[in-house]
Design an enzyme around this catalytic site. Structure first.
Site, short mmCIF file in Angstrom:
data_model
loop_
_atom_site.label_atom_id
_atom_site.label_comp_id
_atom_site.label_asym_id
_atom_site.label_seq_id
_atom_site.Cartn_x
_atom_site.Cartn_y
_atom_site.Cartn_z
N PHE A 24 70.22 56.70 67.68
CA PHE A 24 69.90 56.09 66.75
C PHE A 24 71.51 55.51 66.68
O PHE A 24 71.75 56.94 65.80
CB PHE A 24 68.99 55.85 65.69
CG PHE A 24 68.78 55.46 64.72
CD1 PHE A 24 68.92 53.95 65.78
CD2 PHE A 24 69.54 54.68 63.43
CE1 PHE A 24 68.84 52.42 64.26
CE2 PHE A 24 70.02 53.54 62.70
CZ PHE A 24 69.56 52.39 63.23
N GLY A 25 72.16 54.70 66.40
CA GLY A 25 73.46 54.51 66.10
C GLY A 25 73.11 54.13 64.47
O GLY A 25 72.55 52.22 65.09
N TYR A 26 73.94 53.64 63.89
CA TYR A 26 74.02 53.14 62.55
C TYR A 26 75.89 52.72 62.36
O TYR A 26 75.68 51.44 61.66
CB TYR A 26 73.22 53.81 61.42
CG TYR A 26 73.59 54.57 61.19
CD1 TYR A 26 73.29 55.99 61.82
CD2 TYR A 26 74.75 54.65 60.25
CE1 TYR A 26 73.64 56.70 60.37
CE2 TYR A 26 74.95 55.68 59.24
CZ TYR A 26 74.69 57.21 59.79
OH TYR A 26 75.31 58.34 59.63
N GLY A 27 76.47 53.21 62.90
CA GLY A 27 77.92 52.98 61.98
C GLY A 27 78.67 52.77 63.86
O GLY A 27 78.18 51.82 64.45
N SER A 28 79.25 53.86 63.84
CA SER A 28 80.59 53.26 64.64
C SER A 28 80.19 53.69 66.38
O SER A 28 80.79 53.60 67.18
CB SER A 28 82.66 54.29 64.10
OG SER A 28 81.28 55.67 64.77
N GLU A 99 80.92 63.67 65.53
CA GLU A 99 80.02 63.84 64.27
C GLU A 99 80.68 64.69 63.62
O GLU A 99 79.75 64.90 62.44
CB GLU A 99 78.52 63.45 64.78
CG GLU A 99 78.60 61.95 65.35
CD GLU A 99 79.59 60.63 64.92
OE1 GLU A 99 79.53 60.60 63.03
OE2 GLU A 99 80.17 59.78 65.01
#
Ligand code: SIN
Length: 191
Positions: A24-28, A99
């Site tokens: 799950f990605g929420y930023g870059s 990350e």
């Protein structure tokens, strides 16, 4: 906890045991997709909210002048919308490096648009990491972002690209849009 999380993340989950891995990605990770993926899908995780509370020493700032990037904070009743990617386990070698500045991999339930829920992973920089900056007013965050840049580019580009990507997904994120509005109000976005 050290802000370089590569070694810690390598011991957190046995990725080879997963049949299918969803990240799950929420930023870059929503708008800067520099890794191969099998499929991607708009999705959400319950109980989390985005905040520009994490320091970036390696991408949008430097150790002497860390930028501000997003992490997630626990928030009962909230839902964080983002983009999930189905990836192979070897992709985490790159992702753990990308990350590494304070983010740990956590297992999370990801809900897809059709209501299906799948176990997945998400990178979160918790408040016990050495690069954590914590809360500040949205005005102060915008000013901070204006003043920072790092090897991956201007910190404001990270903010503006994220806001554009969220809008294109029709995600209403009050915090991100308030920081963006503060930056624009200062007339700082085009300098
Ligand atoms: C993410 O996008 O999911 C993690 C935070 C970032 O890399 O900006």
């Amino acid at each position: 906890m050290s802000h370089n999380t590569i070694a810690i993340n390598q011991t957190r989950q046995d990725l080879t045991s997963y049949d299918e891995i969803w990240l799950f990605g929420y930023g870059s990770l929503i708008h800067k997709v520099d890794f191969p993926y099998i499929a991607k899908a708009f999705s959400s995780i319950a109980g989390w909210e985005r905040r520009f509370w994490q320091g970036s020493h390696d991408h949008r700032g430097t150790p002497k002048s860390p930028g501000r990037v997003v992490t997630l904070i626990p928030s009962e009743g909230s839902t964080c919308f983002g983009m999930s990617y189905q990836v192979t386990h070897d992709v985490f070698e790159h992702l753990d490096h990308r990350e590494k500045n304070g983010y740990l991999r956590f297992e999370v339930n990801i809900e897809f648009e059709d209501g299906e829920v799948k176990a997945g992973l998400v990178y979160i920089a918790a408040e016990d990491n050495a690069a954590y900056l914590g809360p500040a007013s949205e005005q102060a965050i915008a000013e901070h972002i204006h003043n920072c840049r790092g090897p991956s580019g201007e910190n404001k580009e990270y903010l503006l690209d994220l806001a554009v990507a969220l809008r294109s997904l029709e995600v209403d994120d009050l915090h991100v849009f308030a920081v963006e509005a503060a930056l624009k109000e200062m007339g700082l976005q085009n300098e």
